[in-house]
Scaffold this motif. Sequence first.
Motif, PDB file in Angstrom:
ATOM      1  N   GLU A   1       0.827  -1.212   0.000  1.00 39.11           N
ATOM      2  CA  GLU A   1       0.000   0.000   0.000  1.00 39.11           C
ATOM      3  C   GLU A   1       0.860   1.260   0.000  1.00 39.11           C
ATOM      4  O   GLU A   1       0.513   2.252  -0.645  1.00 39.11           O
ATOM      5  CB  GLU A   1      -0.937   0.013   1.227  1.00 39.11           C
ATOM      6  CG  GLU A   1      -1.796   1.276   1.262  1.00 39.11           C
ATOM      7  CD  GLU A   1      -2.938   1.212   2.281  1.00 39.11           C
ATOM      8  OE1 GLU A   1      -3.251   0.115   2.780  1.00 39.11           O
ATOM      9  OE2 GLU A   1      -3.517   2.283   2.548  1.00 39.11           O
ATOM     10  N   GLY A   2       1.979   1.220   0.692  1.00 40.51           N
ATOM     11  CA  GLY A   2       2.799   2.435   0.812  1.00 40.51           C
ATOM     12  C   GLY A   2       4.016   2.412  -0.086  1.00 40.51           C
ATOM     13  O   GLY A   2       4.996   3.099   0.191  1.00 40.51           O
TER      14      GLY A   2
ATOM     15  N   ALA B   1      13.421  -3.656   7.079  1.00 44.70           N
ATOM     16  CA  ALA B   1      13.731  -2.307   7.567  1.00 44.70           C
ATOM     17  C   ALA B   1      13.090  -1.319   6.594  1.00 44.70           C
ATOM     18  O   ALA B   1      13.305  -1.414   5.381  1.00 44.70           O
ATOM     19  CB  ALA B   1      15.232  -2.096   7.633  1.00 44.70           C
ATOM     20  N   LEU B   2      12.284  -0.432   7.102  1.00 41.64           N
ATOM     21  CA  LEU B   2      11.589   0.542   6.263  1.00 41.64           C
ATOM     22  C   LEU B   2      12.124   1.929   6.568  1.00 41.64           C
ATOM     23  O   LEU B   2      12.458   2.240   7.705  1.00 41.64           O
ATOM     24  CB  LEU B   2      10.079   0.533   6.559  1.00 41.64           C
ATOM     25  CG  LEU B   2       9.395  -0.822   6.681  1.00 41.64           C
ATOM     26  CD1 LEU B   2       7.923  -0.626   7.023  1.00 41.64           C
ATOM     27  CD2 LEU B   2       9.543  -1.609   5.391  1.00 41.64           C
ATOM     28  N   GLU B   3      12.167   2.723   5.507  1.00 46.51           N
ATOM     29  CA  GLU B   3      12.574   4.110   5.702  1.00 46.51           C
ATOM     30  C   GLU B   3      11.570   4.968   4.962  1.00 46.51           C
ATOM     31  O   GLU B   3      11.152   4.636   3.854  1.00 46.51           O
ATOM     32  CB  GLU B   3      13.984   4.298   5.116  1.00 46.51           C
ATOM     33  CG  GLU B   3      14.582   5.640   5.409  1.00 46.51           C
ATOM     34  CD  GLU B   3      15.990   5.785   4.807  1.00 46.51           C
ATOM     35  OE1 GLU B   3      16.852   4.916   5.048  1.00 46.51           O
ATOM     36  OE2 GLU B   3      16.205   6.781   4.095  1.00 46.51           O
TER      37      GLU B   3
ATOM     38  N   ILE C   1       0.434   6.398   6.364  1.00 45.17           N
ATOM     39  CA  ILE C   1       0.419   6.324   4.896  1.00 45.17           C
ATOM     40  C   ILE C   1      -0.899   6.880   4.352  1.00 45.17           C
ATOM     41  O   ILE C   1      -0.925   7.661   3.393  1.00 45.17           O
ATOM     42  CB  ILE C   1       0.622   4.850   4.445  1.00 45.17           C
ATOM     43  CG1 ILE C   1       2.057   4.417   4.754  1.00 45.17           C
ATOM     44  CG2 ILE C   1       0.294   4.684   2.971  1.00 45.17           C
ATOM     45  CD1 ILE C   1       2.284   2.923   4.638  1.00 45.17           C
ATOM     46  N   ARG C   2      -1.992   6.514   4.979  1.00 51.02           N
ATOM     47  CA  ARG C   2      -3.301   6.965   4.488  1.00 51.02           C
ATOM     48  C   ARG C   2      -3.508   8.445   4.764  1.00 51.02           C
ATOM     49  O   ARG C   2      -4.057   9.172   3.935  1.00 51.02           O
ATOM     50  CB  ARG C   2      -4.420   6.137   5.130  1.00 51.02           C
ATOM     51  CG  ARG C   2      -4.388   4.710   4.603  1.00 51.02           C
ATOM     52  CD  ARG C   2      -5.484   3.842   5.136  1.00 51.02           C
ATOM     53  NE  ARG C   2      -5.371   2.521   4.515  1.00 51.02           N
ATOM     54  CZ  ARG C   2      -6.093   1.472   4.845  1.00 51.02           C
ATOM     55  NH1 ARG C   2      -7.003   1.579   5.804  1.00 51.02           N
ATOM     56  NH2 ARG C   2      -5.928   0.323   4.226  1.00 51.02           N
ATOM     57  N   ARG C   3      -3.089   8.904   5.917  1.00 50.51           N
ATOM     58  CA  ARG C   3      -3.314  10.295   6.271  1.00 50.51           C
ATOM     59  C   ARG C   3      -2.472  11.230   5.404  1.00 50.51           C
ATOM     60  O   ARG C   3      -2.891  12.328   5.053  1.00 50.51           O
ATOM     61  CB  ARG C   3      -2.988  10.487   7.751  1.00 50.51           C
ATOM     62  CG  ARG C   3      -3.367  11.846   8.214  1.00 50.51           C
ATOM     63  CD  ARG C   3      -3.905  11.844   9.601  1.00 50.51           C
ATOM     64  NE  ARG C   3      -4.163  13.209  10.001  1.00 50.51           N
ATOM     65  CZ  ARG C   3      -4.553  13.579  11.201  1.00 50.51           C
ATOM     66  NH1 ARG C   3      -4.750  12.659  12.116  1.00 50.51           N
ATOM     67  NH2 ARG C   3      -4.767  14.837  11.475  1.00 50.51           N
TER      68      ARG C   3
END
Length: 367
Positions: free
Chosen positions: A24-25, A48-50, A86-88
């Motif tokens: 989604e993101g 690991a996400l950035e 992500i949605r906001r």
Amino acid sequence: MTTRRHAVRQALPELLELEDIIREGQELLRVSVPVHVSHAGQQLPVYALELGSRAPQAPTLALIGGVHGVERIGTQVLLAWLRMLIRRREWDPTYASQLDNLRIIMIPLVNPGGMWTNSRCNPNGVDLMRNAPVDSEERTPFLVGGQRISHHLPWYRGKKGSPMEPENQALTDVISKTLFNQKLCLSLDCHSGFGTRDRIWFPYARSFQPWPAIGEAWALTTLFEHTYPHHNQYLFEPQAHSYTTSGDVWDYLYDGYHQQQPDGVFLPMTLEMGSWLWVRKNPTHLFHYHSLFNPVLPHRHQRILRRHTILLDFLMSALLNAENWLPQTETGRAQAQMEALNRWYPHLESTEPKPIMVSNKSTLLGG
Ligand SMILES: [Zn+2]
């Protein structure tokens, strides 16, 4: 449904949820997998996400969960918040602008093998929060403070002199690469299972002595308490007020940071969600190990997933506006440190924090 997906859905739905959020993101997230963990015939990725700013000096917030596999709620809280973010961001320019100016690093599921089996430790039987090469300077509680007797007992540190476990080395590599060159960074590592209150722990775990950033920690604490006087669910304190341990990864990472950035500010925090409260409301949970660490009833689970949103949003804003609350002068820093010592160390005669001992650096930066 593929065999892998079916097995993961049964044992580790958090991993599928995380992979769904990554889809989604995908335009927002920069994704890497610093290590895979072999378990139950699977290669489980540690993601690991950035996200946010790519500017080298952007203030950085690190969010960590799932270090102890059985404490699934920590991972779930972070995933719920990440999906909201992500949605906001899609419709709220305030969030978009915040992300333009700060960087978020997330490892929401550090120990997928442990979570697969509802175990505190990793598949090698090692407690990742007792596994860093740091020895307590105090007497630690028997077993709980970390032990090298056997991996069949809880709180096992691993063999003396062995490299850190792969999950811990991955965590250390990501944090040292993304935070150690920053002048200002915060981290929050989400756990559950201790006490009846939500605690925010600062270092040290290994010592009753104050750590160098205690004044800045006091400034952040009072900023939160002053801003949210009706949100007094958190007890902010140094971890050693509850118990001391050896091998705490945040003690270790803080020392590494402080060595590289003696003038920088890094506030590593641990959120200990007070799960005994959930147990007290439903004593039958005492018979189910997993439910000692996680809310079971749907309404309580929902409540915990939204309970920490304010804190996470607060940390983003505090990081972005640090010049408005962080002591900026020598006098301001000395004042904050004195306030901190009065609040947390009233028994100490000396107001000088003890010099820190930097531990084995080669392991810290090793591959
Ligand atoms: Zn934990």
